[in-house]
Design an enzyme around this catalytic site. Structure first.
Site, short mmCIF file in Angstrom:
data_model
loop_
_atom_site.label_atom_id
_atom_site.label_comp_id
_atom_site.label_asym_id
_atom_site.label_seq_id
_atom_site.Cartn_x
_atom_site.Cartn_y
_atom_site.Cartn_z
N GLY A 1 37.72 46.65 34.38
CA GLY A 1 37.37 46.46 35.99
C GLY A 1 37.79 45.25 36.60
O GLY A 1 38.91 44.77 36.25
N CYS A 2 36.80 44.77 37.51
CA CYS A 2 37.33 43.54 38.13
C CYS A 2 37.68 42.57 37.37
O CYS A 2 36.69 41.85 36.55
CB CYS A 2 36.01 43.07 39.00
SG CYS A 2 36.26 41.64 40.09
N PHE A 3 38.70 41.81 37.55
CA PHE A 3 39.20 40.75 36.59
C PHE A 3 38.43 39.39 36.87
O PHE A 3 38.38 38.61 35.84
CB PHE A 3 40.71 40.65 36.69
CG PHE A 3 41.34 40.57 37.99
CD1 PHE A 3 40.96 40.01 39.01
CD2 PHE A 3 42.96 40.88 37.88
CE1 PHE A 3 41.54 40.24 40.19
CE2 PHE A 3 43.62 40.61 38.86
CZ PHE A 3 42.87 40.45 40.17
N TRP A 4 37.82 39.24 38.12
CA TRP A 4 37.14 38.17 38.20
C TRP A 4 35.92 38.10 37.43
O TRP A 4 35.67 37.02 36.67
CB TRP A 4 36.52 38.33 39.58
CG TRP A 4 37.37 38.29 40.62
CD1 TRP A 4 38.79 37.90 40.68
CD2 TRP A 4 37.03 38.52 42.25
NE1 TRP A 4 39.29 38.17 42.10
CE2 TRP A 4 38.21 38.30 42.80
CE3 TRP A 4 35.86 38.83 42.81
CZ2 TRP A 4 38.06 38.76 44.27
CZ3 TRP A 4 35.78 39.31 43.94
CH2 TRP A 4 37.12 39.08 44.94
N CYS A 5 35.22 39.33 36.88
CA CYS A 5 34.08 39.39 36.22
C CYS A 5 34.36 39.11 34.67
O CYS A 5 33.91 38.55 33.92
CB CYS A 5 33.27 40.70 36.13
SG CYS A 5 32.75 41.01 38.09
#
Length: 212
Positions: free
Chosen positions: A39-43
């Site tokens: 999912g969100c690569f930031w996380c």
């Protein structure tokens, strides 16, 4: 059309840092590589930066058919790419099995074509394996989870082909923009879903824990 939760801040486009990387799990300096889509690569970056033995994390794209894509191209669809994080780690301090343990406990393994509030193929969960050993370990971990939960695991296991780094403003986003990042993460209810699936294992940072 792929989208991220409406509270996610609008970002100013910058020149991409994209760079295709060859498939090789072991580098000349003794470090090793792993590539995960959660999912969100930031996380995903935040989760792996906490792991002892992880040397560096880079947000980017993999699994698609477009070279050097921009973030906008990927989330708009049609590139085939997923948001991924490339992990450089010291195999003397942390092994691939431990990275798999952390990966699983930072995703919803049952979600198809999405993760949390992020919907679309670019947010699918996947393990991009760089060699046969990674493939066997990834398969064994997925089978163990399917048996544990007695249901199908949606996470893909794919051959790694190329990695393209995302634009600079995506790198270490959770550190550079903590207020916006934490608001996005809370609104997405990522931690709540992880706790619902994994209980006390959510986040995956218990030393010595088993893969199953």
């Amino acid at each position: 059309m792929n989208w991220k939760f409406s509270v996610k801040p609008l970002l100013i486009a910058t020149l991409p840092l994209s760079l295709a990387m060859p498939a090789a799990s072991q580098e000349d300096d003794g470090s090793a590589q792993a590539v995960f889509a959660g999912g969100c690569f930031w996380c995903v970056e935040e989760a792996f930066d906490k792991v002892d033995g992880v040397l560096a994390t880079t947000s980017g794209f993999s699994g698609g058919n477009v070279a050097d894509p921009s973030y906008e191209q990927v989330v708009d669809g049609d590139t085939g790419h997923a948001e991924v994080v490339e992990i450089e780690y010291d195999p003397e301090r942390v092994d691939y099995e431990t990275l798999l343990y952390v990966f699983w406990r930072n995703i919803d393994p049952f979600a198809e074509g999405r993760q949390f509030c992020d919907v679309g193929d670019s947010y699918r969960s996947a393990i991009f394996v760089l060699d046969e050993e990674q493939r066997e370990l990834a398969k064994a971990s997925r089978e163990a989870l399917a048996e544990r939960f007695d249901r199908e695991i949606a996470t893909e296991i794919n051959d790694f082909e190329a990695f393209y780094a995302a634009e600079e403003y995506h790198q270490d986003y959770y550190r550079k923009n903590p207020v916006r990042y934490n608001y996005y993460k809370a609104a997405c209810q990522r931690e709540e879903r992880l706790e619902e699936v994994w209980g006390d294992e959510a986040g995956g940072h218990r030393a010595g824990a088993s893969l199953g």
